[in-house]
Design a protein around this motif. Sequence first.
Motif, PDB file in Angstrom:
ATOM      1  N   ARG A  35     -19.967  -0.089   7.927  1.00 17.28           N
ATOM      2  CA  ARG A  35     -20.388  -0.092   6.604  1.00 17.28           C
ATOM      3  C   ARG A  35     -19.554   0.218   6.119  1.00 17.28           C
ATOM      4  NH1 ARG A  35     -23.722   3.368   2.407  1.00 17.28           N
ATOM      5  NH2 ARG A  35     -21.694   4.993   3.072  1.00 17.28           N
ATOM      6  N   PRO A  36     -18.041   1.105   6.410  1.00 16.36           N
ATOM      7  CA  PRO A  36     -17.309   1.539   5.584  1.00 16.36           C
ATOM      8  C   PRO A  36     -16.268   0.153   6.146  1.00 16.36           C
ATOM      9  CG  PRO A  36     -17.416   3.035   7.126  1.00 16.36           C
ATOM     10  CD  PRO A  36     -18.500   2.301   6.825  1.00 16.36           C
ATOM     11  N   ALA A  39     -16.578  -2.633   3.682  1.00 15.64           N
ATOM     12  CA  ALA A  39     -16.522  -2.532   2.636  1.00 15.64           C
ATOM     13  C   ALA A  39     -14.646  -2.528   2.579  1.00 15.64           C
ATOM     14  CB  ALA A  39     -16.633  -0.757   2.124  1.00 15.64           C
ATOM     15  N   HIS A  40     -13.643  -1.752   3.732  1.00 17.73           N
ATOM     16  CA  HIS A  40     -12.436  -1.722   3.403  1.00 17.73           C
ATOM     17  C   HIS A  40     -11.289  -3.198   3.449  1.00 17.73           C
ATOM     18  CE1 HIS A  40     -13.306   2.285   3.383  1.00 17.73           C
ATOM     19  NE2 HIS A  40     -11.899   2.317   2.887  1.00 17.73           N
ATOM     20  N   VAL A  43     -12.416  -4.718   0.092  1.00 11.12           N
ATOM     21  CA  VAL A  43     -12.058  -4.773  -1.284  1.00 11.12           C
ATOM     22  C   VAL A  43     -10.492  -4.353  -0.764  1.00 11.12           C
ATOM     23  CG1 VAL A  43     -13.636  -3.417  -1.969  1.00 11.12           C
ATOM     24  CG2 VAL A  43     -12.917  -2.152  -0.855  1.00 11.12           C
ATOM     25  N   VAL A  44     -10.146  -3.529   0.226  1.00  9.41           N
ATOM     26  CA  VAL A  44      -8.635  -4.042   0.485  1.00  9.41           C
ATOM     27  C   VAL A  44      -8.156  -5.255   1.063  1.00  9.41           C
ATOM     28  CG1 VAL A  44      -6.547  -2.466   1.604  1.00  9.41           C
ATOM     29  CG2 VAL A  44      -8.477  -1.364   1.356  1.00  9.41           C
ATOM     30  N   THR A  48      -7.897  -7.293  -2.596  1.00  3.86           N
ATOM     31  CA  THR A  48      -6.463  -6.033  -2.803  1.00  3.86           C
ATOM     32  C   THR A  48      -5.768  -7.293  -2.866  1.00  3.86           C
ATOM     33  OG1 THR A  48      -7.098  -4.083  -2.651  1.00  3.86           O
ATOM     34  CG2 THR A  48      -4.978  -4.312  -3.161  1.00  3.86           C
ATOM     35  N   LEU A  81      -4.892   0.363   7.811  1.00  2.00           N
ATOM     36  CA  LEU A  81      -6.413   1.391   7.571  1.00  2.00           C
ATOM     37  C   LEU A  81      -7.349   0.847   8.218  1.00  2.00           C
ATOM     38  CD1 LEU A  81      -7.120   3.302   5.393  1.00  2.00           C
ATOM     39  CD2 LEU A  81      -7.868   1.876   4.070  1.00  2.00           C
ATOM     40  N   MET A  85      -9.205   2.764  11.263  1.00  2.32           N
ATOM     41  CA  MET A  85     -11.111   3.346  11.068  1.00  2.32           C
ATOM     42  C   MET A  85     -11.633   2.626  11.988  1.00  2.32           C
ATOM     43  SD  MET A  85     -12.213   1.720   6.859  1.00  2.32           S
ATOM     44  CE  MET A  85     -11.886   3.102   6.002  1.00  2.32           C
ATOM     45  N   TYR A 104      -5.018   4.999  11.684  1.00  2.00           N
ATOM     46  CA  TYR A 104      -5.865   5.300  10.636  1.00  2.00           C
ATOM     47  C   TYR A 104      -4.891   5.395   9.593  1.00  2.00           C
ATOM     48  CZ  TYR A 104      -9.997   6.604   8.382  1.00  2.00           C
ATOM     49  OH  TYR A 104     -11.297   6.584   7.405  1.00  2.00           O
ATOM     50  N   GLY A 108      -2.998   4.585   6.414  1.00  2.39           N
ATOM     51  CA  GLY A 108      -3.700   5.081   4.700  1.00  2.39           C
ATOM     52  C   GLY A 108      -2.267   5.408   3.879  1.00  2.39           C
ATOM     53  N   LEU A 111      -0.498   2.201   3.510  1.00  4.68           N
ATOM     54  CA  LEU A 111      -1.370   0.868   2.080  1.00  4.68           C
ATOM     55  C   LEU A 111      -0.732   2.458   0.742  1.00  4.68           C
ATOM     56  CD1 LEU A 111      -3.377  -1.489   0.956  1.00  4.68           C
ATOM     57  CD2 LEU A 111      -5.048   0.918   1.906  1.00  4.68           C
ATOM     58  N   LEU A 112      -0.654   3.616   0.448  1.00  8.82           N
ATOM     59  CA  LEU A 112      -0.587   3.776  -0.103  1.00  8.82           C
ATOM     60  C   LEU A 112       0.584   3.911  -0.874  1.00  8.82           C
ATOM     61  CD1 LEU A 112      -2.066   7.691  -0.488  1.00  8.82           C
ATOM     62  CD2 LEU A 112      -2.257   6.078  -2.062  1.00  8.82           C
ATOM     63  N   PHE A 115       1.106   0.465  -2.515  1.00  6.44           N
ATOM     64  CA  PHE A 115       0.381   0.974  -4.067  1.00  6.44           C
ATOM     65  C   PHE A 115       1.097   1.591  -5.016  1.00  6.44           C
ATOM     66  CE2 PHE A 115      -4.095   0.053  -2.876  1.00  6.44           C
ATOM     67  CZ  PHE A 115      -4.376  -0.286  -3.601  1.00  6.44           C
TER      68      PHE A 115
HETATM   69  C1  HEM Z   1      -5.608   4.106   1.296  1.00  4.61           C
HETATM   70  C2  HEM Z   1      -6.642   4.457   2.185  1.00  4.61           C
HETATM   71  C3  HEM Z   1      -7.549   4.156   2.133  1.00  4.61           C
HETATM   72  C4  HEM Z   1      -8.506   5.609   3.155  1.00  4.61           C
HETATM   73  C5  HEM Z   1      -7.773   6.494   4.272  1.00  4.61           C
HETATM   74  C6  HEM Z   1      -9.478   5.403   2.843  1.00  4.61           C
HETATM   75  C7  HEM Z   1     -10.257   6.022   3.193  1.00  4.61           C
HETATM   76  C8  HEM Z   1     -12.152   6.393   2.720  1.00  4.61           C
HETATM   77  C9  HEM Z   1     -12.803   6.916   3.042  1.00  4.61           C
HETATM   78  C10 HEM Z   1     -12.419   8.265   4.799  1.00  4.61           C
HETATM   79  C11 HEM Z   1     -14.031   6.650   2.838  1.00  4.61           C
HETATM   80  C12 HEM Z   1     -15.558   6.854   3.022  1.00  4.61           C
HETATM   81  C13 HEM Z   1     -16.529   5.915   4.360  1.00  4.61           C
HETATM   82  C14 HEM Z   1     -17.520   6.880   4.712  1.00  4.61           C
HETATM   83  O1  HEM Z   1     -18.676   6.853   3.588  1.00  4.61           O
HETATM   84  O2  HEM Z   1     -18.185   6.908   5.701  1.00  4.61           O
HETATM   85  C15 HEM Z   1     -13.518   5.793   1.727  1.00  4.61           C
HETATM   86  C16 HEM Z   1     -14.913   4.628   1.174  1.00  4.61           C
HETATM   87  C17 HEM Z   1     -14.416   3.935   0.181  1.00  4.61           C
HETATM   88  N1  HEM Z   1     -13.483   3.075   0.346  1.00  4.61           N
HETATM   89 FE1  HEM Z   1     -12.156   3.641   1.103  1.00  4.61          FE
HETATM   90  N2  HEM Z   1     -10.088   4.414   1.290  1.00  4.61           N
HETATM   91  C18 HEM Z   1      -8.655   3.952   1.465  1.00  4.61           C
HETATM   92  C19 HEM Z   1      -8.803   3.306   0.169  1.00  4.61           C
HETATM   93  C20 HEM Z   1      -8.938   2.710   0.315  1.00  4.61           C
HETATM   94  C21 HEM Z   1      -8.708   1.756  -1.404  1.00  4.61           C
HETATM   95  C22 HEM Z   1      -7.539   1.412  -1.426  1.00  4.61           C
HETATM   96  C23 HEM Z   1     -10.391   1.500  -1.956  1.00  4.61           C
HETATM   97  C24 HEM Z   1     -10.541  -0.433  -2.986  1.00  4.61           C
HETATM   98  C25 HEM Z   1      -9.516  -1.269  -3.589  1.00  4.61           C
HETATM   99  C26 HEM Z   1     -11.383   1.325  -1.084  1.00  4.61           C
HETATM  100  C27 HEM Z   1     -12.715   1.372  -1.484  1.00  4.61           C
HETATM  101  C28 HEM Z   1     -13.153   2.284  -0.999  1.00  4.61           C
HETATM  102  C29 HEM Z   1     -14.721   1.968  -0.795  1.00  4.61           C
HETATM  103  C30 HEM Z   1     -15.452   0.996  -2.012  1.00  4.61           C
HETATM  104  C31 HEM Z   1     -15.522   2.864  -0.289  1.00  4.61           C
HETATM  105  C32 HEM Z   1     -17.250   3.343  -0.115  1.00  4.61           C
HETATM  106  C33 HEM Z   1     -17.689   2.354   1.410  1.00  4.61           C
HETATM  107  C34 HEM Z   1     -18.613   3.228   1.477  1.00  4.61           C
HETATM  108  O3  HEM Z   1     -19.450   3.303   1.379  1.00  4.61           O
HETATM  109  O4  HEM Z   1     -18.781   2.593   2.668  1.00  4.61           O
HETATM  110  N3  HEM Z   1     -10.665   2.418  -0.222  1.00  4.61           N
HETATM  111  N4  HEM Z   1     -12.974   5.505   2.345  1.00  4.61           N
END
Ligand code: HEM
Length: 128
Positions: A35-36, A39-40, A43-44, A48, A81, A85, A104, A108, A111-112, A115
Amino acid sequence: MIKYSNLLLKVAAVFGLIGAGLGGHMAGSSDYAIRPIHAHILVVGWLTLFAWAVYYRVFLPKNRILAGLHVYSAIIGAVGLTGGMALYNFRPDFLPSAVETAFYIGGGAILLLSFVFFCLLAFMQKDK
Ligand code: HEM
Ligand code: HEM
């Protein structure tokens, strides 16, 4: 900046295809481990990068170097990323776990940065 727009558009399209495919697989298999990643990728990688493809079509960025840094860090960061992941999630035997973690975190962080570059470009934007 049509060149950047077209590049981002194509990369976004590929992410969209992969992400939707993974979504279909997840729904079909009732296994939500990815799922994650799904999702990434969407969404990314899809949303994005597509938004940024539209930005380069609609706006004229005020600094070419910053625009180049933004576009390439966006693509490398999105691939890093989501790829990182996936590796981190599945921990394949052929890779040491430090490599997976570095992928990972590196992805990340890049990507930051992307932004940050985009934020700078946005605040440099004048009337057109
Ligand atoms: C900068 C780098 C990023 C990192 C390291 C990162 C990391 C993570 C992690 C570790 C989670 C939790 C995943 C889990 O539940 O196992 C998460 C969830 C989430 N992130 Fe990111 N993220 C990043 C950028 C972004 C960006 C840019 C977006 C949106 C454009 C985003 C949207 C989301 C969403 C929607 C969730 C929930 C997904 C789910 O429940 O499966 N993330 N993120
Ligand atoms: C082929 C189309 C798609 C299918 C079959 C699909 C399927 C799924 C499934 C089964 C889940 C897990 C739900 C759960 O854990 O209960 C999920 C989560 C998610 N999907 Fe999709 N998806 C699709 C397209 C998309 C698109 C186009 C986006 C975004 C542009 C998206 C973003 C997300 C996000 C952010 C989550 C995590 C939600 C959360 O953490 O609550 N999906 N998807």
